[in-house]
Design an enzyme around this catalytic site. Structure first.
Site, mmCIF file in Angstrom:
data_model
loop_
_atom_site.group_PDB
_atom_site.id
_atom_site.type_symbol
_atom_site.label_atom_id
_atom_site.label_comp_id
_atom_site.label_asym_id
_atom_site.label_seq_id
_atom_site.Cartn_x
_atom_site.Cartn_y
_atom_site.Cartn_z
ATOM 1 N N PRO A 12 0.796 -1.221 0.000
ATOM 2 C CA PRO A 12 0.000 0.000 0.000
ATOM 3 C C PRO A 12 0.837 1.284 0.000
ATOM 4 C CG PRO A 12 -0.094 -1.086 2.134
ATOM 5 C CD PRO A 12 0.554 -2.049 1.187
ATOM 6 N N ASN A 13 0.329 2.248 -0.742
ATOM 7 C CA ASN A 13 0.879 3.606 -0.846
ATOM 8 C C ASN A 13 2.180 3.690 -1.648
ATOM 9 O OD1 ASN A 13 -1.188 4.964 0.747
ATOM 10 N ND2 ASN A 13 -0.360 3.822 2.471
ATOM 11 N N ARG A 20 5.169 11.044 -2.478
ATOM 12 C CA ARG A 20 4.941 10.715 -1.063
ATOM 13 C C ARG A 20 6.239 10.882 -0.256
ATOM 14 N NH1 ARG A 20 4.718 4.536 1.157
ATOM 15 N NH2 ARG A 20 4.078 5.041 3.262
ATOM 16 N N TYR A 25 11.353 8.688 1.056
ATOM 17 C CA TYR A 25 11.255 7.609 0.060
ATOM 18 C C TYR A 25 11.916 7.948 -1.281
ATOM 19 C CZ TYR A 25 7.924 5.706 3.412
ATOM 20 O OH TYR A 25 7.351 5.211 4.553
ATOM 21 N N ASN A 76 7.897 -5.754 -0.977
ATOM 22 C CA ASN A 76 7.866 -4.595 -0.086
ATOM 23 C C ASN A 76 6.423 -4.490 0.393
ATOM 24 O OD1 ASN A 76 7.786 -2.207 1.274
ATOM 25 N ND2 ASN A 76 8.922 -1.032 -0.277
ATOM 26 N N ALA A 79 3.104 -0.739 4.722
ATOM 27 C CA ALA A 79 2.671 -0.736 6.131
ATOM 28 C C ALA A 79 2.181 -2.107 6.594
ATOM 29 C CB ALA A 79 1.580 0.311 6.317
ATOM 30 N N GLU A 100 12.623 -9.607 1.538
ATOM 31 C CA GLU A 100 11.823 -8.424 1.905
ATOM 32 C C GLU A 100 12.667 -7.180 1.682
ATOM 33 O OE1 GLU A 100 9.631 -8.694 5.583
ATOM 34 O OE2 GLU A 100 10.021 -6.585 6.066
ATOM 35 N N HIS A 102 12.757 -2.734 1.909
ATOM 36 C CA HIS A 102 12.186 -1.434 2.293
ATOM 37 C C HIS A 102 13.088 -0.336 1.770
ATOM 38 C CE1 HIS A 102 9.183 -3.294 4.775
ATOM 39 N NE2 HIS A 102 10.119 -4.093 5.233
ATOM 40 N N ARG A 109 13.352 4.659 12.282
ATOM 41 C CA ARG A 109 12.144 5.497 12.207
ATOM 42 C C ARG A 109 11.273 5.301 13.452
ATOM 43 N NH1 ARG A 109 9.360 4.933 6.610
ATOM 44 N NH2 ARG A 109 8.342 6.810 7.413
HETATM 45 C C1 DQA Z 1 8.219 1.030 3.605
HETATM 46 C C2 DQA Z 1 8.308 1.233 5.120
HETATM 47 C C3 DQA Z 1 6.946 1.072 5.769
HETATM 48 O O1 DQA Z 1 7.043 1.292 7.166
HETATM 49 C C4 DQA Z 1 5.955 2.063 5.193
HETATM 50 O O2 DQA Z 1 4.673 1.857 5.755
HETATM 51 C C5 DQA Z 1 5.913 2.021 3.715
HETATM 52 C C6 DQA Z 1 7.172 1.937 2.976
HETATM 53 C C7 DQA Z 1 9.559 1.310 2.897
HETATM 54 O O3 DQA Z 1 9.726 0.855 1.770
HETATM 55 O O4 DQA Z 1 10.418 2.011 3.448
HETATM 56 O O5 DQA Z 1 4.860 2.155 3.110
HETATM 57 O O6 DQA Z 1 7.878 -0.332 3.349
#
Ligand code: DQA
Length: 149
Positions: A12-13, A20, A25, A76, A79, A100, A102, A109
């Site tokens: 998500p997102n 964003r 990011y 990835n 959240a 995985e 990120h 963080r």
């Molecule tokens: C994320 C880290 C997560 O905590 C966050 O909710 C994201 C992006 C990252 O790629 O740094 O959406 O997965």
């Protein structure tokens, strides 16, 4: 011989990358990341499936699909990393090399980001290298695929 298939699943997102929180990011959009990752995949001799969804169920479905169709998986979970037992369980059930990733260093963080429910279900993690992490993860995945024969 057909190239091994690598799945890259984004949660998500991550469709908002570029606009964003760029200080966290980066400025690259998910489409930019897809282009550079496709180039890296072709250098590594991998065929790439690259997807994003805001829905937890879609991600579970795709992890299940990867189990039957892919040689390896990079995820990835966004959240959902911090909340999703369903994605954890789907990853455990998918018997293939898994990484995985990120963009940000989740350990540097907020406290709620420091726990990953999905990390224990994968072979390894690439964290905190921004968009470049996707290429690094593909390289690591290629090594895992080769090791498992
Ligand atoms: C994320 C880290 C997560 O905590 C966050 O909710 C994201 C992006 C990252 O790629 O740094 O959406 O997965």
């Amino acid at each position: 011989m057909d190239k091994p298939v690598a799945y890259i699943l984004n949660g998500p997102n991550l469709n908002l990358l570029g606009s964003r929180e760029p200080a966290i990011y980066g400025n690259e959009s998910l489409a930019d990341i897809e282009v550079s990752t496709r180039n890296r995949a072709s250098e590594l001799g991998l065929s790439l499936v690259f997807r994003q969804s805001n829905s937890e169920g879609a991600i579970v479905d795709w992890v299940q699909e990867a189990h039957s169709k892919a040689a390896g998986l990079i995820i990835n979970p966004g959240a959902y990393t911090h909340t999703s037992i369903a994605i954890h369980d789907a990853l455990i059930a998918a018997a293939l090399p898994k990484i995985e990733i990120h963009l940000s260093n989740i350990h540097a963080r907020e406290a709620f980001r420091r726990k990953s429910l999905t990390a224990s279900a994968v072979d390894g993690l690439i964290i905190g290298f921004g968009a470049a992490g996707y290429g690094l993860a593909l390289e690591a995945l290629r090594n895992l695929i080769d090791k498992r024969g």
